[in-house]
Each structure stands twice: as C-alpha cells, then as structure tokens.
Design a protein around this motif. Structure first.
Motif, PDB file in Angstrom:
ATOM      1  N   ASN A 473       0.802  -1.226   0.000  1.00 12.40           N
ATOM      2  CA  ASN A 473       0.000   0.000   0.000  1.00 12.40           C
ATOM      3  C   ASN A 473       0.834   1.275   0.000  1.00 12.40           C
ATOM      4  O   ASN A 473       0.286   2.370  -0.059  1.00 12.40           O
ATOM      5  N   TYR A 478      -6.421   5.992  -2.525  1.00 15.42           N
ATOM      6  CA  TYR A 478      -7.592   5.240  -2.968  1.00 15.42           C
ATOM      7  C   TYR A 478      -8.794   6.166  -2.985  1.00 15.42           C
ATOM      8  O   TYR A 478      -9.151   6.755  -1.951  1.00 15.42           O
ATOM      9  N   PHE A 588      -7.169  -2.208   0.369  1.00 18.87           N
ATOM     10  CA  PHE A 588      -7.807  -0.952   0.764  1.00 18.87           C
ATOM     11  C   PHE A 588      -9.161  -1.197   1.430  1.00 18.87           C
ATOM     12  O   PHE A 588      -9.874  -2.140   1.087  1.00 18.87           O
TER      13      PHE A 588
END
Length: 979
Positions: A473, A478, A588
């Motif tokens: 990540n 996002y 996410f």
C-alpha cells in the motif's frame, strides 16, 4: 467511528487546583461526542389549520421574545431580493415533477409539430444533401423538434427553461441562417411566435393552479402543499443471518429502546437470552416489537406575525437554533414586508456560510485550482451562448453564473487502520504480511450558494497510504466514495467541476509523493445510498460502463496535463503477473479485493480439505461442492497447485482472481502519478496524448511543460530532529475572515480534523436518516444543508433530539418525560404539566429524563490553545490508564482517586451520556480515543474492548454494503459471460 470532535475548550472535569505532576496533571476538558449516546429524532403530527379555519394550538405557550444577536434565523440574514428568490423557488412552476414536466412540454411541442409548417423543423438539417456547405460554419449548435422530443422521452429536461431554450434555438437557427423575407425565415418566425403564445399560456395555467393550492387554508402558503411525508425510515438487521440487510416494509421486527439496533423476525428467534452489543448488554425480552410501516410527516411552524402555518423546511426554520422555542419567527412573506420598511442591507447580520468552515492546505489548493478552471470554462461557455442565441456576452455570463459561488472545504482528516481479514492474514503470514494498514481518511465537501443558501452538492472520501505504510500500500491513494446531487447551477457544469476536483486532488497527491491512485468504478446497488440520503427522483444511478468512462475521461485530462502517466487496471498490473502472489496486491478499505480474496481463500481451504480426505461418499459430496463453487463463479484448484505455490510457484488465489475479474477488469483502475521519482515505464501515455502535450507546449510555451517539480504551497518544514513542523500560520499571516478574525490554514496531514458525523460515509447517512435530512428536492436540500452547516459549527450538540408528542417542539434542554412502553413518545415539561395536553393513546407512567443543553461552540482558538488542548487530552488518557491499573489504596496521586471516582460514576450514573451527563460524555470520549489506539487484548481500562468491538461492528456494517456490491458485480458479469 474515528476520534471524537473537540471543537472548543470546555469546563474541566477536575478542579484546576488539584493539578500535580505531569502524569497527574489536571485533565483537559473534552467535547461530548460519544458512541451510542445519541437519540433519534422523529417527526410528529404538525399543528395545521383545521377545516373550520381555527388552528390546533398548544395551550400555555410562552410569549415569544425577540431573537438575540446569536439566534438570527437564516432568512433574517437575507436581503429582500434573496427572500423573494427563495419564495419563488418554492412555487410548483419552478420544479415540476418529471412526469408532469414531460406531459406539459409535450402539449406545447405537439402544437408545433402539427402546425402546417412543423414538418420543416421536424428533423435535423441534412446540410450535405441540401448542399449547404456553410451551414455548420454559421450554426454552431443545431437543434430541431424531433431531437427535442427524443430528449423529452429520455428525461433530458429538468425545467421548463431548459425545454424553452431548445425550442427557441430551433427557430433562431433557421432565422439566422436564412435571410429575412425568405420562406423558411418567415416559417420559423411564425412558429416562434406561436411557441411564445403557447408557452406563456402554459405558465399562466401553472401559476393559476399554484395560486389555488396556496390559498387553501390547510396548505402551506409557500409551497401550496398540505401533508408531505418523508422517506420511510430504514432499519437494518443486526442478526447473524442477514447482517446490515434492510428490514422489509410492512413486516414485524424487534428494536432496542434507543432505536440503534434492530433484528428481523427470523434473527430475533435465534437470539439467546442476553445480547452483547459491544458497549452494553441487554436482555432479549427488553426488545420492542414493531411493524415497519411508519410514515413521518414534515413538521410545521407558525409565523408570529401573520399567524399562518408553513412547513419548517419551506421556511428554513432551524429548531435546533431556536432554543426552548422562545425566539420569535417571521415567515418569508412577512420578512419581505419588513425588509421593504428598512431596506438598508448594511444592517443585516451575516448568514451562516460554508466559508466559515476552517480552511486546510488541501481545501485551499482544491478551491484555488477549481475556481480558476471554472472561471475559464464559464467565460468560454458564455461566449458560445452569446454567439448561438444572439445575445450579449454579459447577459450570457450572468445566466451561467446565476447559481452563485462554489465553496470547497475539508471536514475530516483522521488516522485510521484497516485490519487485514483473518484468512488473508493467516495464508500469507509466512511472507510477513502486515496485520493492519494505517491510512489517512479525508473527506471533501462542495457547496454552492443557491438562492442565498450554501447547498451541499458533492462529497468525496479518499484514503491516503503514505511512504511510511508497508507494501503493497506504500505511497498509494484510494478514491473511496464520491456522491452528488444534481442541483448545481448551471447543471451542465456538474461533470466539469467534479472532474476538476479529482484532477486537482491527484495533482496535489503526486506532489506530496504518492505514486499511484486506485479506483473501483462500481455504482451503488438499487436502494443503497453512498453518501447523500434520498436523492432526487429524476437523478439516475449510472451504469458501471458509464461510471467507468466518467473516471477514464477525467484521467485522460490528467494525462493531458502531465499529472498522470500510464492508466492501467489491477488485472494487468497484478493478477495476470505469474510472478506475483496476492500479498503483492494493494489492500484498501471498502475495495473489491479484500472481500473477494477472503471468499476465494475460504473456497480453497474447504476444497483442499475435502479432496485430501478420500472415501466414496466424500467424493460425491466433493462433486456437489464443486458444482456449487462453479455456480458461484469459482472452481476448486487441485492440491498440487497449492503445493507448487508453497514451493515458489503460481499462487492459486491469483489464478482464481484472473478467472473471476477478467471480464470486468476495466472497472479496477490504476493510475500512475507523475511524481518526482516516477519510473519512466510508468509515464508511458498514448500517442495522441503526447501529440496534445507537444501542441500545448508550442501554444503556451514553457509554462505547459512538465510541472512535476512544482512545489506545494506552504510545504512542511523540519525541525532539528528531522520531524515535520507546521508553518500554516505563516501562510495565512495577515489574512482575516469575514468577521475580522485571523485566518489559520490547518495542515491536514499533521493535525487531526475530526467530525463525528462525517468521519465515515455511514456516519453521515445515519445523521441524515435519523433527522430526515433529505436531498430529493431542492427545498429539502437547502434545509438539509442549513442543518449540516449548523452541526459543523456546533459539533458538541447532540446529533439527534426528541420531539414533544403534543406541541411538536424539539426538547433540547430542560426535562423530557419519556414513555418506555409507547414507541417514540416524549413530552416536554410544559405539556406534561398541562392537564389539557393531548397524549393520544398513551396513558402510561412517564420517566423523567434531564436534558442538558450543550454549550455553544467557541468562535476560534489560537495555535497555543490548540496545542495545550491536545496535550491535556493526552494527560487525561494517561491518567485513565494509570487509574485503571492502580490497585494501591494509598496512591499519592489525588487525581488518581478522582479519576477512579469518575470511572465509577460512569458505571452507576442513571442520567448517562445520552441524558446529557457532562462527566459521562467526557469520560466516554476519552475512553474512545484510547480504544482507537489500543491493541492489547487484555486491556484493563473499562469498556476498552467493548468500544473496540462497537467500532468493528460499524466497520462491518459498511463492509457488508461493499460485499453486496462485490457480489452483485460478480453475478452481473458472470451471467453475461454465461449468456
């Protein structure tokens, strides 16, 4: 969910004289934003005129007093012109229902089509067939009656003005292209005159109809309507069989007394004697049986000048601001008359506005960027409109800017953590896969001033995983949720403005060092709301193909501006790469991957166990399971492949993902940002994009070249230890707001911006559902936005309050008398003492509950006050931790004993936080802040584990909606694949 709001310095829960050492220092006050402390506000039957013309009025009503300077109604801050504009916007002619709008426009259109000259304008001009080589050089925007009818059939028009504009354009084009006295010019002129007559007659008929409605003594004098119902209340089941699914209308269900938890009939039957709700426990027999058939009506308010009744929403009446209902209220019609007598606008108080919401670096960046682009766009559109409609540029620009300015503000910036689901965590533990991913949640809200009211039109949630995040990540953003309502003026600017917000955000993100942006282009399911509750009837939810194209169009513009390099998808970047396993895929909150990965791993585990056991009967069961798996779009993978993966081969989970999403891979968008350390292969763009960039460079010079090294304004500085420090005060030095107060721009990356009802989209939905804050009509969207601004400026105030059954007043202070038997029955103290009060069917003994009014929010804080407050909060938490662990009866800390007494008070208090106990509110807030940071499974602090369980329940509620979207997307694409 998220840290509580702490908007101001409140009274301390301990005397200042008891301050001791650092760990025993007097704790700072904390705002009362608590989990489970809210009550539900329900509308009651309004006071409306009776058929005899008299009004049903509660007795012993105190004489209203003039409003204080702090209690100005919103309309009192308007000019006479603004109030009149608001009144006109409430007329039925201003916003016809879609079916009625279509029917009325078709009547006028049929009259033109059946006219003897109507055939000439029935279809688009075929310039090539007619030999009109210069037609499109002269006519920039062709239009005809046939196209207008198609637009009517497709619901393209949302107002009579839109329809009128296209009809006039049809005949104006013909008159502009054909010289005067020619046959076609005269035909167009004749039909245009006929349209003017028919259209004016239509307006007169609608105006007459509206006037008749408003003269009805039982109707609202502003909108002409009588009884108006809100959307039916929505209840979600908390049972294990159907978690977070809606409870069907007209079915029985069971609900807690505070209406926070509900169970459908089936799940209720499976409940045990005691129910654990996380922060509290209750007995099954304490649940109330209800039927899901409630309807709630809009409340009314009486004007203190003319004594006429109007809908509270029509009159922009704020019951939360009118404390104890002692402020005089004037309806818009009476206010207009008052303004005529004293027209001096300089004496008007300033209206509550979105510009008063604190500014941040991000919101300033977005607003400056978007305003610049919008101004350029409006000038371009005004020029085109002036040329097309043969009007002056000033008139065209004035028409396009009638909607008022756009304000962009950031209402949330909080640190969160996403816990990896169990199967994913266990399967990739050998790769040191993280147990959780920390991220920063930010919420952006867009307002536009419409008729004097700042209306909420757009909201965006983004999750930022910075350079300190673990792979996969790291340095990723996002785009989680975005939602809008279509009331923006002009309407054609909606897509442009929303695209510009996203473009500007991605530009901001890449300059802060993020290298990738991820988007799951998936619309909400029918009946589900993303952020805004109850949208307009004529606002359609886009299909997945259209939504995906909407995002791609935005990203193409980003590529043109050199903000984004390569645009790809998750399938091509991750799943199809045989060298990668599922631990390499970004993880996410709310995304497709976490839920689907958990489902695939579960199928693999179950399939593997069964194949390894052998046996004839087992084989038959395996076959059935395999068939069931195929029906769900997946097939069990042989154990050999699993063994191969453990030895470094292809990951079966990735193979399953390849099979699952290949047909819908374009919905999982990956955009590589052009940040300072971007790899060359991530900046590849199509040939046409490169040609566009080169052309723009030639036209604009060096300013159009790569701007990747352009620094963000007010970048953070570092101290001697290398840590970042704030310099936002320097950026706003010398600036003052409209009240003359110094402006401070918040660094949203370093400071927490907590808003209890905006922390998640689910929190905002709950606020709107519980208070009937709807967006289905412009008048309701105005009132909802007014209330949202009030909540933002009074964050300590409870989100929900009870209403008196008899007088319909909201009981925001004093005493309320509550019935524990009847549903939603409360009386204010005044009506309770009145022997003539109509109590309906309730004859039970009422419980006295004290309601404490919250203190007003402070106007602002200095930087030193903010730092001191943050420090004191941490001292409070440290003291709670000490008091919870301390077993010594001779502890020297006076504050330790004091805190223990407060913790004991929380357990024994009868008023509780929900009843307004300030000590309970502050202690619960501190406990929640601690629980959000605590990772210990055996934490000694009271309610820590319970609060964490409640937070997980809220996350699961949102997760369930995302899972439903994922399952529906799978079903849709797999059914298409099978067909």
């Amino acid at each position: 969910d998220g840290e509580p709001s702490i908007p101001q310095m409140c009274q301390p829960i301990m005397p200042a004289s008891e301050t001791q050492s650092n760990t025993d220092a007097t704790p700072a006050p904390v705002a009362p934003a608590l989990i489970g402390a809210s009550e539900t506000k329900l509308a009651q039957d309004p006071k409306v005129p009776s058929s005899s013309g008299t009004t049903q009025e509660s007795t012993s009503t105190p004489k209203p007093t003039a409003p204080s300077s702090e209690d100005h109604a919103l309309l009192e801050c308007f000019t006479e012109e603004q109030i009149q504009t608001h009144i006109n916007s409430l007329k039925k002619t201003a916003h016809l229902p879609p079916t009625k709008l279509k029917a009325k426009c078709l009547e006028v259109l049929k009259g033109l089509q059946t006219h003897e000259h109507g055939w000439v304008f029935a279809s688009p001009v075929n310039a090539e067939e007619l030999g009109l080589d210069d037609y499109f050089d002269i006519i920039k925007k062709p239009m005809d009656l046939g196209t207008i009818q198609k637009r009517l059939d497709n619901g393209h028009y949302h107002s009579l003005e839109d329809f009128k504009s296209d009809v006039i354009l049809t005949f104006t084009n013909a008159m502009n292209y054909n010289e005067e006295k020619t046959v076609v010019h005269e035909m167009a002129k004749e039909l245009k005159n006929k349209f003017d007559v028919d259209y004016n007659k239509l307006l007169e008929d609608l105006e007459k109809e509206d006037e008749e409605c408003r003269t009805n003594e039982r109707a609202c004098i502003l909108c002409g309507c009588e009884k108006l119902n809100f959307e039916p209340p929505v209840f979600f089941c908390n049972g294990p069989n159907c978690p977070t699914k809606r409870i069907r209308r007209n079915t029985n269900f069971y609900i807690t007394s505070d209406k926070q938890y509900a169970w459908c009939n089936q799940c209720y039957g499976e409940l045990q004697g005691e129910i654990d709700l996380g922060t509290t426990k209750l007995k099954k027999e304490d649940l109330n049986k209800r039927k899901n058939d409630e309807t709630h009506e809009e409340s009314w308010v009486q004007c203190d000048d003319c004594e006429r009744w109007i809908h509270q929403i029509c009159g922009l009446y704020n019951t939360r601001q009118d404390k104890e209902n002692k402020s005089a209220y004037s309806c818009p019609l009476c206010l207009v008359e008052k303004k005529k007598k004293s027209p001096d606008p300089s004496k008007l108080p300033l209206a509550p506005s979105a510009v008063d919401i604190p500014r941040t670096k991000l919101s300033d960046w977005l607003e400056k960027d978007v305003h610049k682009k919008v101004d350029e766009r409006l000038k371009k559109l005004a020029k085109e409109k002036a040329e097309t409609e043969n009007i002056s540029y000033d008139d065209a620009y004035k028409t396009l800017t009638s909607g008022g300015p756009v304000t962009i503000r950031q209402v949330t910036s909080t640190d969160r953590k996403l816990e990896v689901r169990e199967r994913m965590k266990a399967r990739y533990a050998h790769k040191n896969y993280p147990e959780e991913f920390p991220y920063r949640c930010k919420c952006i809200v867009v307002f536009q001033n419409i008729d004097g009211v700042d209306v909420v039109l757009f909201a965006l949630y983004v999750y930022e995983h910075d350079e300190n995040n673990p792979l996969p990540n790291k340095r990723s953003v996002y785009i989680s949720y975005l939602d809008s309502v279509h009331f923006m003026k002009p309407r054609k600017m909606r897509t442009f403005i929303y695209h510009e917000i996203l473009i500007s955000y991605l530009d901001y993100a890449r300059k802060r060092g993020f290298d990738k942006a991820f988007i799951w282009a998936c619309p909400p399911l029918k009946g589900d709301d993303y952020i805004f509750y109850a949208k307009p009837e004529d606002q359609k939810t886009p299909k997945d193909v259209r939504l995906r194209q909407w995002y791609l169009d935005m990203l193409v513009e980003c590529q043109k501006r050199n903000i984004v390099g390569m645009v790809s998808n998750m399938y091509d970047q991750y799943f199809s790469n045989r060298k990668l396993d599922a631990s390499s895929v970004p993880y996410f909150e709310g995304d497709y991957f976490p839920g689907e990965a958990e489902n695939i791993i579960k199928l693999l585990e179950e399939g593997g166990d069964k194949r390894s056991s052998g046996g004839g009967k087992k084989k038959k069961k395996d076959s059935s399971k395999s068939k069931n798996s195929r029906n769900n779009g997946t097939e069990n993978i042989p154990a050999e492949q699993e063994k191969s993966f453990r030895e470094g081969g292809r990951d079966p989970v990735m193979q399953k993902f390849c099979d699952a999403i290949q047909g819908m891979k374009e919905s999982f968008i990956v955009a590589f940002l052009n940040w300072k350390d971007a790899k060359p292969e991530h900046l590849d763009v199509p040939k046409e994009i490169m040609e566009y960039r080169e052309k723009q460079t030639l036209l604009e010079g060096d300013t159009a070249a790569d701007t990747v090294n352009h620094a963000l304004p007010q970048c953070r500085k570092r101290d001697s230890d290398g840590n970042t420090k704030l310099d936002s005060d320097d950026a706003s030095k010398g600036q003052v707001d409209r009240f003359g107060r110094p402006v401070r721009i918040i660094d949203d990356d370093d400071e927490e911006i907590d808003c209890e009802f905006f922390n998640t989209r689910q929190c905002f939905l709950d606020l709107c559902r519980g208070n009937h804050y709807q967006f289905d009509e412009l008048r309701r969207a105005k009132h909802t936005s007014m209330m949202v601004l009030w909540h933002l400026q009074n964050r300590e105030a409870p989100k929900f309050v009870q209403q008196c059954f008899a007088c319909n007043r909201e009981i925001s202070s004093g005493i309320r008398h509550h019935c524990n038997v009847c549903s939603d029955f409360d009386l204010c103290d005044e009506c309770f003492k009145n022997p003539d009060t109509n109590r309906g069917t309730c004859n039970h003994k009422l419980e006295v509950i004290k309601v404490q009014a919250s203190s007003d929010s402070a106007s602002g804080m200095t930087e030193e006050q903010r730092r001191e407050r943050k420090r004191n909060i941490q001292l409070h938490i440290t003291l709670i931790e000490h008091a919870s662990r301390c077993n010594s009866s001779t502890c020297k800390s006076l504050n330790c004993r004091k805190m223990k007494s407060y913790l004991k008070h929380v357990d024994t208090c009868q008023v509780k936080a929900s009843g307004g106990c300030k000590i309970c509110k502050r202690i619960w807030t501190l406990l929640r802040i601690h629980a959000q940071q605590c990772k210990s499974s055996s934490c000694p602090i009271p309610q820590c584990n319970a609060i964490r369980k409640r937070i997980r329940q809220l996350q699961q509620k949102q997760q369930a909606m995302d899972d439903r979207r994922r399952q529906e997307m799978n079903r849709h694409y797999r059914m298409g694949k099978m067909s």
